[in-house]
Design a protein around this motif. Structure first.
Motif, PDB file in Angstrom:
ATOM      1  N   TRP A  94      15.562   2.915   8.024  1.00  0.00           N
ATOM      2  CA  TRP A  94      15.540   3.403   6.646  1.00  0.00           C
ATOM      3  C   TRP A  94      15.112   2.311   5.662  1.00  0.00           C
ATOM      4  CZ3 TRP A  94      18.425   1.409   2.646  1.00  0.00           C
ATOM      5  CH2 TRP A  94      19.510   0.593   2.992  1.00  0.00           C
ATOM      6  N   ARG A  95      15.163   1.040   6.095  1.00  0.00           N
ATOM      7  CA  ARG A  95      14.700  -0.057   5.245  1.00  0.00           C
ATOM      8  C   ARG A  95      13.171  -0.118   5.159  1.00  0.00           C
ATOM      9  NH1 ARG A  95      18.138  -3.020   1.970  1.00  0.00           N
ATOM     10  NH2 ARG A  95      20.227  -3.118   2.864  1.00  0.00           N
ATOM     11  N   GLN A  96      12.493   0.593   6.070  1.00  0.00           N
ATOM     12  CA  GLN A  96      11.025   0.689   6.072  1.00  0.00           C
ATOM     13  C   GLN A  96      10.353  -0.687   5.920  1.00  0.00           C
ATOM     14  OE1 GLN A  96       9.831   3.558   3.088  1.00  0.00           O
ATOM     15  NE2 GLN A  96      11.583   4.860   3.525  1.00  0.00           N
ATOM     16  N   PRO A  97      10.618  -1.614   6.842  1.00  0.00           N
ATOM     17  CA  PRO A  97      10.067  -2.968   6.703  1.00  0.00           C
ATOM     18  C   PRO A  97       8.551  -2.992   6.754  1.00  0.00           C
ATOM     19  CG  PRO A  97      11.014  -2.642   8.889  1.00  0.00           C
ATOM     20  CD  PRO A  97      11.410  -1.457   8.083  1.00  0.00           C
ATOM     21  N   HIS A  98       7.974  -3.887   5.975  1.00  0.00           N
ATOM     22  CA  HIS A  98       6.529  -4.097   5.958  1.00  0.00           C
ATOM     23  C   HIS A  98       6.293  -5.606   5.946  1.00  0.00           C
ATOM     24  CE1 HIS A  98       2.518  -4.416   3.851  1.00  0.00           C
ATOM     25  NE2 HIS A  98       2.245  -3.614   4.857  1.00  0.00           N
ATOM     26  N   ILE A 106       0.984  -9.291   1.453  1.00  0.00           N
ATOM     27  CA  ILE A 106       1.707  -9.933   0.352  1.00  0.00           C
ATOM     28  C   ILE A 106       1.532  -9.126  -0.933  1.00  0.00           C
ATOM     29  CG2 ILE A 106       1.852 -11.984  -1.114  1.00  0.00           C
ATOM     30  CD1 ILE A 106       1.015 -13.647   1.294  1.00  0.00           C
ATOM     31  N   ALA A 107       0.282  -8.732  -1.207  1.00  0.00           N
ATOM     32  CA  ALA A 107      -0.004  -7.953  -2.416  1.00  0.00           C
ATOM     33  C   ALA A 107       0.745  -6.617  -2.401  1.00  0.00           C
ATOM     34  CB  ALA A 107      -1.503  -7.723  -2.547  1.00  0.00           C
ATOM     35  N   ALA A 108       0.782  -5.975  -1.229  1.00  0.00           N
ATOM     36  CA  ALA A 108       1.472  -4.686  -1.114  1.00  0.00           C
ATOM     37  C   ALA A 108       2.971  -4.852  -1.348  1.00  0.00           C
ATOM     38  CB  ALA A 108       1.213  -4.083   0.263  1.00  0.00           C
ATOM     39  N   ASN A 109       3.550  -5.921  -0.824  1.00  0.00           N
ATOM     40  CA  ASN A 109       4.986  -6.148  -0.997  1.00  0.00           C
ATOM     41  C   ASN A 109       5.334  -6.533  -2.431  1.00  0.00           C
ATOM     42  OD1 ASN A 109       5.282  -5.552   1.663  1.00  0.00           O
ATOM     43  ND2 ASN A 109       5.840  -7.605   2.326  1.00  0.00           N
ATOM     44  N   ILE A 110       4.431  -7.253  -3.089  1.00  0.00           N
ATOM     45  CA  ILE A 110       4.639  -7.571  -4.504  1.00  0.00           C
ATOM     46  C   ILE A 110       4.642  -6.286  -5.326  1.00  0.00           C
ATOM     47  CG2 ILE A 110       3.599  -8.644  -6.543  1.00  0.00           C
ATOM     48  CD1 ILE A 110       2.693 -10.929  -4.739  1.00  0.00           C
ATOM     49  N   ASP A 111       3.702  -5.391  -5.031  1.00  0.00           N
ATOM     50  CA  ASP A 111       3.663  -4.099  -5.724  1.00  0.00           C
ATOM     51  C   ASP A 111       4.954  -3.312  -5.485  1.00  0.00           C
ATOM     52  OD1 ASP A 111       1.167  -4.600  -6.741  1.00  0.00           O
ATOM     53  OD2 ASP A 111       0.091  -3.476  -5.206  1.00  0.00           O
ATOM     54  N   ARG A 112       5.461  -3.381  -4.263  1.00  0.00           N
ATOM     55  CA  ARG A 112       6.675  -2.649  -3.929  1.00  0.00           C
ATOM     56  C   ARG A 112       7.880  -3.214  -4.699  1.00  0.00           C
ATOM     57  NH1 ARG A 112       8.548  -1.382   2.311  1.00  0.00           N
ATOM     58  NH2 ARG A 112       9.247   0.743   1.902  1.00  0.00           N
ATOM     59  N   SER A 113       8.001  -4.545  -4.727  1.00  0.00           N
ATOM     60  CA  SER A 113       9.097  -5.171  -5.455  1.00  0.00           C
ATOM     61  C   SER A 113       9.020  -4.855  -6.944  1.00  0.00           C
ATOM     62  CB  SER A 113       9.083  -6.690  -5.246  1.00  0.00           C
ATOM     63  OG  SER A 113       9.468  -7.024  -3.941  1.00  0.00           O
ATOM     64  N   ALA A 114       7.805  -4.887  -7.483  1.00  0.00           N
ATOM     65  CA  ALA A 114       7.623  -4.576  -8.907  1.00  0.00           C
ATOM     66  C   ALA A 114       8.016  -3.128  -9.200  1.00  0.00           C
ATOM     67  CB  ALA A 114       6.170  -4.829  -9.316  1.00  0.00           C
ATOM     68  N   VAL A 166      12.505 -11.126  -5.137  1.00  0.00           N
ATOM     69  CA  VAL A 166      11.668 -12.126  -4.476  1.00  0.00           C
ATOM     70  C   VAL A 166      11.993 -12.227  -2.992  1.00  0.00           C
ATOM     71  CG1 VAL A 166      11.122 -14.587  -4.340  1.00  0.00           C
ATOM     72  CG2 VAL A 166      11.253 -13.457  -6.573  1.00  0.00           C
ATOM     73  N   ILE A 167      13.284 -12.210  -2.647  1.00  0.00           N
ATOM     74  CA  ILE A 167      13.650 -12.447  -1.245  1.00  0.00           C
ATOM     75  C   ILE A 167      13.253 -11.299  -0.326  1.00  0.00           C
ATOM     76  CG2 ILE A 167      15.573 -13.945  -1.867  1.00  0.00           C
ATOM     77  CD1 ILE A 167      17.455 -11.643  -1.188  1.00  0.00           C
ATOM     78  N   ILE A 168      12.956 -10.120  -0.882  1.00  0.00           N
ATOM     79  CA  ILE A 168      12.538  -9.013  -0.016  1.00  0.00           C
ATOM     80  C   ILE A 168      11.039  -9.021   0.242  1.00  0.00           C
ATOM     81  CG2 ILE A 168      14.435  -7.563  -0.832  1.00  0.00           C
ATOM     82  CD1 ILE A 168      12.426  -5.944  -2.445  1.00  0.00           C
ATOM     83  N   LEU A 169      10.308  -9.939  -0.399  1.00  0.00           N
ATOM     84  CA  LEU A 169       8.855  -9.953  -0.250  1.00  0.00           C
ATOM     85  C   LEU A 169       8.383 -10.186   1.187  1.00  0.00           C
ATOM     86  CD1 LEU A 169       7.679 -11.841  -3.477  1.00  0.00           C
ATOM     87  CD2 LEU A 169       7.506  -9.409  -2.974  1.00  0.00           C
ATOM     88  N   PRO A 170       8.953 -11.158   1.942  1.00  0.00           N
ATOM     89  CA  PRO A 170       8.439 -11.389   3.304  1.00  0.00           C
ATOM     90  C   PRO A 170       8.561 -10.177   4.216  1.00  0.00           C
ATOM     91  CG  PRO A 170       9.762 -13.247   2.570  1.00  0.00           C
ATOM     92  CD  PRO A 170       9.966 -12.156   1.565  1.00  0.00           C
TER      93      PRO A 170
END
Length: 360
Positions: A94-98, A106-114, A166-170
């Motif tokens: 359910w955490r749907q890791p990427h 990196i760009a996709a994860n930044i968009d997700r965090s934003a 920030v910490i969820i970005l990786p």
């Protein structure tokens, strides 16, 4: 209770020892609490005029906090390895890791965090009255106030908030609203807890604090009424329609999938005019229904929904000719050879009104 204990310990331990201790204690248990612990050291920002003092205080708090985070995370991994032999964390589906493998990731994860950040902002400021209260409190706090302590508070607050995203970005994981609200609530409290005793500023802040608490209380009351209405209706309807009392079965096999559970939530919510409330735990999954069966008196519950196990397929195939739905909330498919009642939600059934209502 944890924060009270942390405050007592913080007054007796040095800042580095404090964060090393709570880094280990909090991770894997109450990790969201760890993020707001720097609020306990805001007294170190004593309003000195020297820029060197500002930098020293900031780096003492943030650097100790960061090292405590690293130690806590490594300790959690070590304990997990000693207990299970597993090296590293295995993220739930359910955490749907990427995970990051390229610049595109990196760009996709930044968009997700934003997106999570903006979503949480909208929830916090979803109520116009609450927004005005917070803006008024901030204005009262900082208007004509040249104390450098407030600058440090603002910087530390931004660091605490940013850390979550920030910490969820990786790993690019899902960041639930429930987890975020503890930090956001702590930051909001700063608008009321950093007041100077000078002058009459507290006279303005006190009624604003009361209004803010009332606003949150009403929202929480509405969300809890929704939760109680759904779960109590599930339980009441189950007890009313079960062919035999629950204790006469060895357990229950539940066949409804997440979509059907969600449909029943919508039906009950509409019938009783209750709303989930933003940021509240959702109930549109089969496992959300499972505690209801335990509360009703079934000792064992097997969730089959979309799981294609041999057991689920076999018992459903052999007993579905015994299906009995009626116009209620549940369908029953008979009893298995090992004494389990088979049931599922009847999304085409009706939701009748109980008296007293199911949120009593």
């Amino acid at each position: 209770m944890v924060l009270v204990l942390a405050a007592l310990i913080a007054s007796r331990l040095g800042i580095w020892k404090f964060y090393m201790l709570f880094g280990v204690l909090c991770f894997g248990t109450l990790s969201n609490i760890y993020y707001i612990l720097p609020l306990l050291h805001l007294n170190l920002a004593n309003g000195g005029e020297s820029k060197d003092d500002v930098k020293t205080i900031l780096f003492r708090i943030v650097s100790a906090w960061g090292c405590g985070f690293a130690l806590g995370y490594l300790s959690m991994l070590a304990i997990l390895y000693l207990a299970t032999g597993q090296l590293g964390l295995e993220l739930a589906e359910w955490r749907q890791p990427h995970f990051v493998h390229s610049a595109k990731d990196i760009a996709a994860n930044i968009d997700r965090s934003a997106a999570y950040f903006l979503s949480h902002i909208r929830i916090i400021f979803s109520d116009d009255i609450r927004t005005y209260i917070l803006l008024a409190a901030i204005a009262i706090q900082f208007l004509r106030n040249k104390n450098k302590r407030h600058n440090i508070i603002a910087i530390i607050s931004l660091a605490i908030i940013a850390a979550h995203y920030v910490i969820i970005l990786p790993a690019g994981i899902v960041y639930s609203t429930r987890t975020a609200m503890a930090t956001w609530s702590g930051i909001i409290c700063l608008a009321f807890m950093t007041s100077s005793p000078e002058g009459t500023k507290w006279l303005w802040l006190s009624p604003l604090a009361v209004l803010l608490i009332f606003s949150f209380a009403k929202q929480n009351e509405s969300a809890l009424a929704w939760y109680a209405t759904i779960t109590n209706y599930w339980k009441t309807a189950l007890l009313e329609s079960t062919p035999l009392p629950p204790h006469q079965y060895n357990g229950l096999v539940f066949f409804s999938n997440d979509e059907e559970v969600g449909a029943s939530v919508d039906m009950i919510s509409t019938r009783y005019g209750v709303q989930q409330g933003m940021g509240f735990e959702r109930l549109n999954r089969s496992k959300s229904w499972k505690p209801v069966a335990f509360e009703a008196g079934f000792e064992k519950v097997i969730i089959c929904n979309d799981v294609k196990s041999d057991y689920c397929i076999d018992v459903r195939r052999r007993h579905e000719e015994n299906t009995r739905c009626g116009d209620g909330l549940y369908c029953f498919y008979g009893v298995t050879e090992d004494g389990f009642l088979m049931a599922g939600l009847n999304v085409s059934g009706s939701v009748k009104e109980y008296s007293p209502p199911p949120n009593w």
